[in-house]
Motif scaffolding. Sequence first.
Motif, PDB file in Angstrom:
ATOM      1  N   ALA A 186       0.842  -1.205   0.000  1.00 20.11           N
ATOM      2  CA  ALA A 186       0.000   0.000   0.000  1.00 20.11           C
ATOM      3  C   ALA A 186       0.877   1.256   0.000  1.00 20.11           C
ATOM      4  CB  ALA A 186      -0.921  -0.015   1.217  1.00 20.11           C
ATOM      5  N   ILE A 187       1.951   1.236   0.797  1.00 20.51           N
ATOM      6  CA  ILE A 187       2.843   2.414   0.844  1.00 20.51           C
ATOM      7  C   ILE A 187       3.511   2.610  -0.519  1.00 20.51           C
ATOM      8  CG2 ILE A 187       4.962   3.352   1.877  1.00 20.51           C
ATOM      9  CD1 ILE A 187       4.169   1.841   4.495  1.00 20.51           C
ATOM     10  N   LEU A 188       3.959   1.506  -1.121  1.00 21.75           N
ATOM     11  CA  LEU A 188       4.641   1.629  -2.411  1.00 21.75           C
ATOM     12  C   LEU A 188       3.668   2.077  -3.507  1.00 21.75           C
ATOM     13  CD1 LEU A 188       7.011  -1.477  -2.171  1.00 21.75           C
ATOM     14  CD2 LEU A 188       7.658   0.931  -2.048  1.00 21.75           C
ATOM     15  N   CYS A 189       2.429   1.584  -3.450  1.00 23.10           N
ATOM     16  CA  CYS A 189       1.443   2.035  -4.448  1.00 23.10           C
ATOM     17  C   CYS A 189       1.148   3.524  -4.275  1.00 23.10           C
ATOM     18  CB  CYS A 189       0.147   1.227  -4.345  1.00 23.10           C
ATOM     19  SG  CYS A 189       0.313  -0.399  -5.069  1.00 23.10           S
ATOM     20  N   ARG A 190       1.138   3.982  -3.017  1.00 25.56           N
ATOM     21  CA  ARG A 190       0.925   5.416  -2.780  1.00 25.56           C
ATOM     22  C   ARG A 190       2.080   6.207  -3.415  1.00 25.56           C
ATOM     23  NH1 ARG A 190      -0.673   5.145   2.515  1.00 25.56           N
ATOM     24  NH2 ARG A 190       1.316   5.670   3.453  1.00 25.56           N
ATOM     25  N   PHE A 209       5.982  -4.148  -8.568  1.00 25.69           N
ATOM     26  CA  PHE A 209       6.578  -4.968  -7.498  1.00 25.69           C
ATOM     27  C   PHE A 209       5.755  -4.891  -6.210  1.00 25.69           C
ATOM     28  CE2 PHE A 209      10.308  -4.933 -10.313  1.00 25.69           C
ATOM     29  CZ  PHE A 209      10.521  -6.308 -10.373  1.00 25.69           C
ATOM     30  N   ALA A 210       5.055  -3.773  -6.013  1.00 24.95           N
ATOM     31  CA  ALA A 210       4.157  -3.697  -4.855  1.00 24.95           C
ATOM     32  C   ALA A 210       3.082  -4.773  -4.982  1.00 24.95           C
ATOM     33  CB  ALA A 210       3.525  -2.314  -4.782  1.00 24.95           C
ATOM     34  N   GLN A 211       2.548  -4.918  -6.175  1.00 22.84           N
ATOM     35  CA  GLN A 211       1.503  -5.933  -6.385  1.00 22.84           C
ATOM     36  C   GLN A 211       2.098  -7.338  -6.396  1.00 22.84           C
ATOM     37  OE1 GLN A 211      -0.077  -4.245  -9.966  1.00 22.84           O
ATOM     38  NE2 GLN A 211      -1.446  -2.860  -8.877  1.00 22.84           N
ATOM     39  N   ALA A 212       3.294  -7.458  -7.004  1.00 20.68           N
ATOM     40  CA  ALA A 212       3.910  -8.789  -7.143  1.00 20.68           C
ATOM     41  C   ALA A 212       4.170  -9.428  -5.781  1.00 20.68           C
ATOM     42  CB  ALA A 212       5.209  -8.686  -7.944  1.00 20.68           C
ATOM     43  N   ILE A 213       4.568  -8.605  -4.796  1.00 21.06           N
ATOM     44  CA  ILE A 213       4.926  -9.203  -3.502  1.00 21.06           C
ATOM     45  C   ILE A 213       3.695  -9.811  -2.831  1.00 21.06           C
ATOM     46  CG2 ILE A 213       4.704  -7.162  -1.977  1.00 21.06           C
ATOM     47  CD1 ILE A 213       7.518  -9.825  -1.907  1.00 21.06           C
ATOM     48  N   THR A 214       2.528  -9.278  -3.140  1.00 22.33           N
ATOM     49  CA  THR A 214       1.319  -9.855  -2.532  1.00 22.33           C
ATOM     50  C   THR A 214       0.954 -11.197  -3.188  1.00 22.33           C
ATOM     51  OG1 THR A 214      -0.243  -8.754  -4.019  1.00 22.33           O
ATOM     52  CG2 THR A 214       0.405  -7.529  -2.037  1.00 22.33           C
ATOM     53  N   GLN A 215       1.578 -11.499  -4.309  1.00 20.44           N
ATOM     54  CA  GLN A 215       1.300 -12.769  -5.017  1.00 20.44           C
ATOM     55  C   GLN A 215       2.480 -13.737  -4.903  1.00 20.44           C
ATOM     56  OE1 GLN A 215      -1.801 -12.847  -6.551  1.00 20.44           O
ATOM     57  NE2 GLN A 215      -1.962 -10.797  -5.657  1.00 20.44           N
ATOM     58  N   PHE A 216       3.533 -13.323  -4.217  1.00 20.95           N
ATOM     59  CA  PHE A 216       4.762 -14.118  -4.160  1.00 20.95           C
ATOM     60  C   PHE A 216       4.554 -15.298  -3.217  1.00 20.95           C
ATOM     61  CE2 PHE A 216       9.507 -14.056  -2.867  1.00 20.95           C
ATOM     62  CZ  PHE A 216       9.885 -14.730  -4.026  1.00 20.95           C
ATOM     63  N   SER A 217       4.876 -16.497  -3.687  1.00 18.04           N
ATOM     64  CA  SER A 217       4.738 -17.659  -2.799  1.00 18.04           C
ATOM     65  C   SER A 217       5.991 -18.503  -2.931  1.00 18.04           C
ATOM     66  CB  SER A 217       3.504 -18.473  -3.174  1.00 18.04           C
ATOM     67  OG  SER A 217       3.620 -18.897  -4.513  1.00 18.04           O
ATOM     68  N   SER A 218       6.165 -19.446  -2.019  1.00 16.54           N
ATOM     69  CA  SER A 218       7.360 -20.274  -2.096  1.00 16.54           C
ATOM     70  C   SER A 218       6.957 -21.742  -2.235  1.00 16.54           C
ATOM     71  CB  SER A 218       8.244 -20.045  -0.876  1.00 16.54           C
ATOM     72  OG  SER A 218       7.524 -20.370   0.280  1.00 16.54           O
ATOM     73  N   GLU A 219       7.978 -22.553  -2.508  1.00 20.77           N
ATOM     74  CA  GLU A 219       7.718 -23.937  -2.899  1.00 20.77           C
ATOM     75  C   GLU A 219       7.561 -24.847  -1.676  1.00 20.77           C
ATOM     76  OE1 GLU A 219      11.077 -22.679  -3.474  1.00 20.77           O
ATOM     77  OE2 GLU A 219      10.262 -21.382  -5.010  1.00 20.77           O
ATOM     78  N   SER A 220       6.945 -26.009  -1.914  1.00 18.25           N
ATOM     79  CA  SER A 220       7.041 -27.074  -0.917  1.00 18.25           C
ATOM     80  C   SER A 220       7.309 -28.372  -1.669  1.00 18.25           C
ATOM     81  CB  SER A 220       5.774 -27.148  -0.065  1.00 18.25           C
ATOM     82  OG  SER A 220       4.847 -28.012  -0.654  1.00 18.25           O
ATOM     83  N   HIS A 221       8.077 -29.260  -1.032  1.00 23.55           N
ATOM     84  CA  HIS A 221       8.454 -30.521  -1.670  1.00 23.55           C
ATOM     85  C   HIS A 221       8.098 -31.655  -0.709  1.00 23.55           C
ATOM     86  CE1 HIS A 221      11.052 -27.439  -3.467  1.00 23.55           C
ATOM     87  NE2 HIS A 221      10.899 -28.141  -4.582  1.00 23.55           N
ATOM     88  N   ALA A 222       7.051 -32.369  -1.019  1.00 22.67           N
ATOM     89  CA  ALA A 222       6.630 -33.476  -0.150  1.00 22.67           C
ATOM     90  C   ALA A 222       7.465 -34.712  -0.450  1.00 22.67           C
ATOM     91  CB  ALA A 222       5.163 -33.778  -0.372  1.00 22.67           C
ATOM     92  N   MET A 223       7.937 -35.402   0.617  1.00 27.34           N
ATOM     93  CA  MET A 223       8.664 -36.668   0.441  1.00 27.34           C
ATOM     94  C   MET A 223       7.697 -37.795   0.777  1.00 27.34           C
ATOM     95  SD  MET A 223      12.215 -35.445   2.217  1.00 27.34           S
ATOM     96  CE  MET A 223      13.218 -36.870   1.843  1.00 27.34           C
ATOM     97  N   PRO A 264      11.737  -3.918  -6.182  1.00 27.17           N
ATOM     98  CA  PRO A 264      11.668  -5.301  -5.673  1.00 27.17           C
ATOM     99  C   PRO A 264      12.398  -5.469  -4.350  1.00 27.17           C
ATOM    100  CG  PRO A 264      13.155  -5.167  -7.577  1.00 27.17           C
ATOM    101  CD  PRO A 264      12.465  -3.847  -7.461  1.00 27.17           C
ATOM    102  N   ALA A 265      13.462  -4.694  -4.141  1.00 29.05           N
ATOM    103  CA  ALA A 265      14.210  -4.797  -2.881  1.00 29.05           C
ATOM    104  C   ALA A 265      13.324  -4.357  -1.723  1.00 29.05           C
ATOM    105  CB  ALA A 265      15.474  -3.937  -2.954  1.00 29.05           C
ATOM    106  N   LEU A 266      12.633  -3.240  -1.901  1.00 24.66           N
ATOM    107  CA  LEU A 266      11.763  -2.733  -0.830  1.00 24.66           C
ATOM    108  C   LEU A 266      10.528  -3.618  -0.662  1.00 24.66           C
ATOM    109  CD1 LEU A 266      11.879   1.105  -1.610  1.00 24.66           C
ATOM    110  CD2 LEU A 266      12.956  -0.074   0.328  1.00 24.66           C
ATOM    111  N   ALA A 267       9.933  -4.008  -1.784  1.00 20.83           N
ATOM    112  CA  ALA A 267       8.694  -4.805  -1.701  1.00 20.83           C
ATOM    113  C   ALA A 267       8.934  -6.085  -0.911  1.00 20.83           C
ATOM    114  CB  ALA A 267       8.193  -5.131  -3.109  1.00 20.83           C
ATOM    115  N   SER A 268      10.132  -6.662  -1.053  1.00 17.02           N
ATOM    116  CA  SER A 268      10.387  -7.935  -0.369  1.00 17.02           C
ATOM    117  C   SER A 268      10.952  -7.753   1.035  1.00 17.02           C
ATOM    118  CB  SER A 268      11.285  -8.829  -1.229  1.00 17.02           C
ATOM    119  OG  SER A 268      12.408  -8.117  -1.683  1.00 17.02           O
TER     120      SER A 268
END
Length: 481
Positions: free
Chosen positions: A67-71, A113-127, A162-166
């Motif tokens: 929100a701050i970055l979009c402002r 990048f403000a919007q991208a960070i809200t969609q950023f997800s990470s992986e999971s690897h099930a064994m 991207p540095a700030l968004a993350s």
Amino acid sequence: MQIIKNYVNGQLLDPFAGQYIDNVEPATGQVYSKIPNSDEHDLEQAVVAAEHAQKGWANTSNEKRAAILCRLADIIDANADMLAEAEAIDNGKPITLAKNVDIYRASANIRFFAQAITQFSSESHAMEVVAINYTLRDPIGVVGCISPWNLPLYLFTWKIAPALASGNAVIAKPSEITPMTAFLFSKLCVEAGLPDGVLNILHGTGPSIGGPLTTHPKIKAISFTGGTATGAQITKVTAGMFKKLSLELGGKNPTLVFADCDFEDTVNNVVRAAFSNQGQICLCGSRIYIERPIYDKFKQAFIEQVKQIKIGDPLEADTQHGALVSKAHMEKVLSYIELAQEEGGTVLTGGNQVTLEGRCENGFFVEPTVIEGLTNHCRTNQEEIFGPVCTIMPFDTDDEAIMLANGTEYGLASSVWTNDLKRAHRVAKEIEAGIVWINCWLLRDLRTPFGGVKSSGVGREGGLEALRFFTEAKNVCVKYG
Ligand code: NAD
């Protein structure tokens, strides 16, 4: 005379040592502002502020950061005319280009990048029945961003967003040749309510502040855009310090024109690719290879169009070609035009410095220049000139075109003009470059990976690549079986 200030811990500050350097308007050749020449003391103060601010910023939710970055992006848009004028004065680029490309992209970068960070997800690897691994992606901490003069606010924001968004705190150094819009931007950050210390902007030269920034032990990642020699220097001085490096460096980009292209559209766009921003875009196509059956026809149409490019005061709305960024750079470009002739080239159009009347009589203007008759391995075709100079050469086969295109140490961007689908894909696969445009140039989707191969750089910016660069992956393995 406007005095530029550093932006540290939310405040606009003079440099500790009180040292300033001149800022010249390229279109007039006159000094019009002063820039802090910051040093280690300013850096130390910025590092302390950034470290202090970083944890709180990282713990701020993605939505709140976004929100701050979009402002901030909205405030850039609201000030677009002011920023475009400042960019045109500071850099020499036409004001229309500054508004439609540079300032437009500055707010787009931040919003993206403000919007991208809200969609950023990470992986999971099930064994299967034993365990699950999941990846945490945490901000790195304090990071450094160093940017060049050719697209000042555009590339500055491309790095810091991207540095700030993350969730990192940033110490950024804009080019000392074009510092003005980064300074104006720091005032907009205050207006947007960016927390103190989250972004710090230090002005000054490479030796006085760029070098210390890259080697500071608390700055764990450096995102750099600039020349290949500077990139090599940064690699050298940071060796053994285990920093993350992203290096976006020089280019000598090929344009391949096949006989089956859409002729008019290709001529228009190849002119644009060669001469936009006075040829001072790292992506400009400066080596133009034309399939022999249309060589003469293309050459004629191309030159005719190049001759019509309107050179003028960057502040006039109909100017298409402004000033080069500095006297030293103009002299370098003119020396390459001389070299090209010594190497056996013929100047088909341009080749000279231009003296305008009135306000711009002492400006750094050079005609759009087209040269033919050179070999691929001469210096003119091997070294980055980074100005309004291109060469044209014929080719006979697809393989020859690919060989010529790949025949330099660089590998940033390329464009291919053809209606043959199979050829387009094959050539795209074979070209050694980070970016291949087919029947277009500088058509940018900010989600795509951006960067070069060979001496054009290491690493990729854009979309998820940038968010990955500015975060550290941590694998957590949970055994449940
Ligand atoms: P440059 O390398 O001289 O300077 C770039 C930045 O690095 C400036 O802020 C400068 O002050 C700083 N710097 C200089 N020496 C340094 C050092 N030792 N340590 C740390 N920082 C230092 O480049 P430039 O002349 O400003 O820009 C033009 C170059 O940038 C061209 O080669 C162009 O191709 C390249 N460029 C590349 C891209 C890309 O995305 N690949 C984009 C734009 C420009």
